[in-house]
Write a protein that holds these residues in place. Sequence first.
Motif, short mmCIF file in Angstrom:
data_model
loop_
_atom_site.label_atom_id
_atom_site.label_comp_id
_atom_site.label_asym_id
_atom_site.label_seq_id
_atom_site.Cartn_x
_atom_site.Cartn_y
_atom_site.Cartn_z
N CYS A 34 3.92 -32.84 -30.99
CA CYS A 34 3.29 -31.85 -30.12
C CYS A 34 4.12 -30.57 -30.12
O CYS A 34 5.34 -30.61 -29.96
CB CYS A 34 3.18 -32.40 -28.70
SG CYS A 34 2.23 -33.93 -28.57
N ASP A 35 3.45 -29.44 -30.30
CA ASP A 35 4.15 -28.16 -30.36
C ASP A 35 5.01 -27.91 -29.15
O ASP A 35 6.07 -27.29 -29.24
CB ASP A 35 3.14 -27.00 -30.49
CG ASP A 35 2.46 -26.97 -31.85
OD1 ASP A 35 3.00 -27.57 -32.80
OD2 ASP A 35 1.40 -26.32 -31.96
N TRP A 36 4.59 -28.39 -27.98
CA TRP A 36 5.25 -28.10 -26.72
C TRP A 36 6.27 -29.16 -26.31
O TRP A 36 6.87 -29.04 -25.24
CB TRP A 36 4.21 -27.96 -25.62
CG TRP A 36 3.27 -29.14 -25.58
CD1 TRP A 36 3.46 -30.33 -24.92
CD2 TRP A 36 2.02 -29.26 -26.26
NE1 TRP A 36 2.40 -31.17 -25.14
CE2 TRP A 36 1.49 -30.54 -25.97
CE3 TRP A 36 1.28 -28.41 -27.09
CZ2 TRP A 36 0.28 -30.97 -26.47
CZ3 TRP A 36 0.07 -28.85 -27.59
CH2 TRP A 36 -0.42 -30.11 -27.28
N CYS A 37 6.47 -30.16 -27.13
CA CYS A 37 7.37 -31.25 -26.73
C CYS A 37 8.78 -30.73 -26.47
O CYS A 37 9.34 -29.98 -27.28
CB CYS A 37 7.42 -32.32 -27.83
SG CYS A 37 8.46 -33.74 -27.40
N HIS A 201 -2.22 -29.10 -33.16
CA HIS A 201 -1.11 -28.93 -32.21
C HIS A 201 -0.27 -30.18 -31.98
O HIS A 201 0.79 -30.10 -31.36
CB HIS A 201 -1.65 -28.43 -30.87
CG HIS A 201 -2.20 -27.03 -30.93
ND1 HIS A 201 -1.39 -25.93 -31.06
CD2 HIS A 201 -3.48 -26.57 -30.91
CE1 HIS A 201 -2.14 -24.84 -31.09
NE2 HIS A 201 -3.41 -25.20 -31.00
N ILE A 230 -1.07 -26.07 -21.64
CA ILE A 230 -0.30 -25.18 -22.48
C ILE A 230 -1.03 -23.85 -22.63
O ILE A 230 -2.23 -23.83 -22.98
CB ILE A 230 -0.08 -25.80 -23.88
CG1 ILE A 230 0.32 -27.27 -23.77
CG2 ILE A 230 0.95 -24.98 -24.66
CD1 ILE A 230 1.58 -27.54 -22.99
N PHE A 263 3.05 -26.03 -18.46
CA PHE A 263 4.03 -25.87 -19.53
C PHE A 263 5.32 -25.24 -19.02
O PHE A 263 5.30 -24.26 -18.27
CB PHE A 263 3.44 -24.99 -20.64
CG PHE A 263 4.45 -24.56 -21.68
CD1 PHE A 263 4.88 -25.46 -22.64
CD2 PHE A 263 4.96 -23.28 -21.67
CE1 PHE A 263 5.81 -25.07 -23.60
CE2 PHE A 263 5.88 -22.87 -22.63
CZ PHE A 263 6.31 -23.77 -23.59
N ARG A 265 9.15 -24.07 -20.75
CA ARG A 265 9.86 -23.86 -22.02
C ARG A 265 11.15 -24.68 -21.99
O ARG A 265 12.18 -24.26 -21.47
CB ARG A 265 10.16 -22.38 -22.22
CG ARG A 265 10.58 -22.02 -23.64
CD ARG A 265 10.95 -20.54 -23.73
NE ARG A 265 9.84 -19.69 -23.38
CZ ARG A 265 8.92 -19.27 -24.25
NH1 ARG A 265 8.98 -19.66 -25.51
NH2 ARG A 265 7.94 -18.48 -23.87
N TYR A 278 11.90 -24.53 -33.11
CA TYR A 278 11.17 -24.73 -31.86
C TYR A 278 9.80 -24.09 -31.98
O TYR A 278 9.69 -22.86 -32.09
CB TYR A 278 11.96 -24.13 -30.70
CG TYR A 278 11.30 -24.27 -29.35
CD1 TYR A 278 10.94 -25.52 -28.87
CD2 TYR A 278 11.04 -23.16 -28.55
CE1 TYR A 278 10.34 -25.67 -27.62
CE2 TYR A 278 10.44 -23.29 -27.31
CZ TYR A 278 10.09 -24.55 -26.86
OH TYR A 278 9.49 -24.69 -25.63
N MET A 280 7.40 -23.33 -30.04
CA MET A 280 6.90 -22.42 -29.02
C MET A 280 7.81 -21.21 -28.83
O MET A 280 7.70 -20.49 -27.83
CB MET A 280 6.74 -23.16 -27.69
CG MET A 280 5.95 -24.45 -27.77
SD MET A 280 4.25 -24.22 -28.32
CE MET A 280 3.46 -23.65 -26.83
#
Length: 317
Positions: A34-37, A201, A230, A263, A265, A278, A280
């Motif tokens: 997942c992009d936001w992990c 994503h 997100i 979300f 960061r 990273y 994001m």
Amino acid sequence: MSNQATVLNVQRFTLHDGPGIRTEFFLKGCPLRCDWCGNPESFNRKAEVGVYQNKCLTTDKCSECSDVCEQPNMLIFSDAALQKIDRSACTSCLGCAQECPSEAIKQWGSEMSIEQCVEVTKKDRGFYERSGGGVTVSGGEPLLQSDFVYDLFKVCQKEGIHTCLESSFFAHWSKIDALLPVTDLFISDIKLMDSAKHKKHTGVDNHKILDNLKRLSTTDKPLILRIPVIPFVNDDLGNAEATADFILNEMGGRVRTLQLLSFMRLGEEKYASLGLDYPMRNLEFDRIEFQNRVNQLAKYFNQRGIHCLVGTKESAG
């Protein structure tokens, strides 16, 4: 019987992933990206090390890591300080992390047996009894080590300890089905309804996940669903409408609570420690406007008759 698992972390006295005060075991390994992990250290199933350059004592003061490394050229130094690791040459002996006195090299993951996990839970049993808590297994993706989860939950069940599994549900149904008799509560994400966007994503499509959620809804097992909201990915009304339709029409509305997790960061330093980019990094958004959108999404779900909370993890039974 699987007596050992690669455990990333053990958190005691947690209040978020299931009812009451809980002991939570985070197992290593995840098939999603997942992009936001915020936990890239959970990706790899095997134990590994992360490098924190600013903690290195430099080789003119300390050479512990290079002294024990099985592949000395794997450690890359600049100005006498450790900069990174050649992971293609690393044998995962973990000697450098075990010898490093400053935690410039940090070990992510270690083997734990059922007996060791049970010993931890015994220390907290009084808290479970007073709060209605128990044991939660999360990840990573715990279904990659489902035999271990089953054996641990079976012991907990015999001891009268509440069990909770937090999973992406990206697994063959047989693994979930085998855990039904020993699992009291399930927690899962429902990230994106559009399969192509889901794959873009997270690295995988959502067909298996949605099918497993539908199957679970036909059982008597309680389920908490979460949407990691997100910016510019799934914070639109269209995705909310499709999600509500799925919950109400395909799952019969059998969801205890839907949680919208805004979300944050997180994890940039950990990505760097593992030599990963990273995803994001370049995301820019207005926090106030974004939170207003999240609140509007929650209002929409509640209007559809789906109990929805914002920015929290359920701690009620």
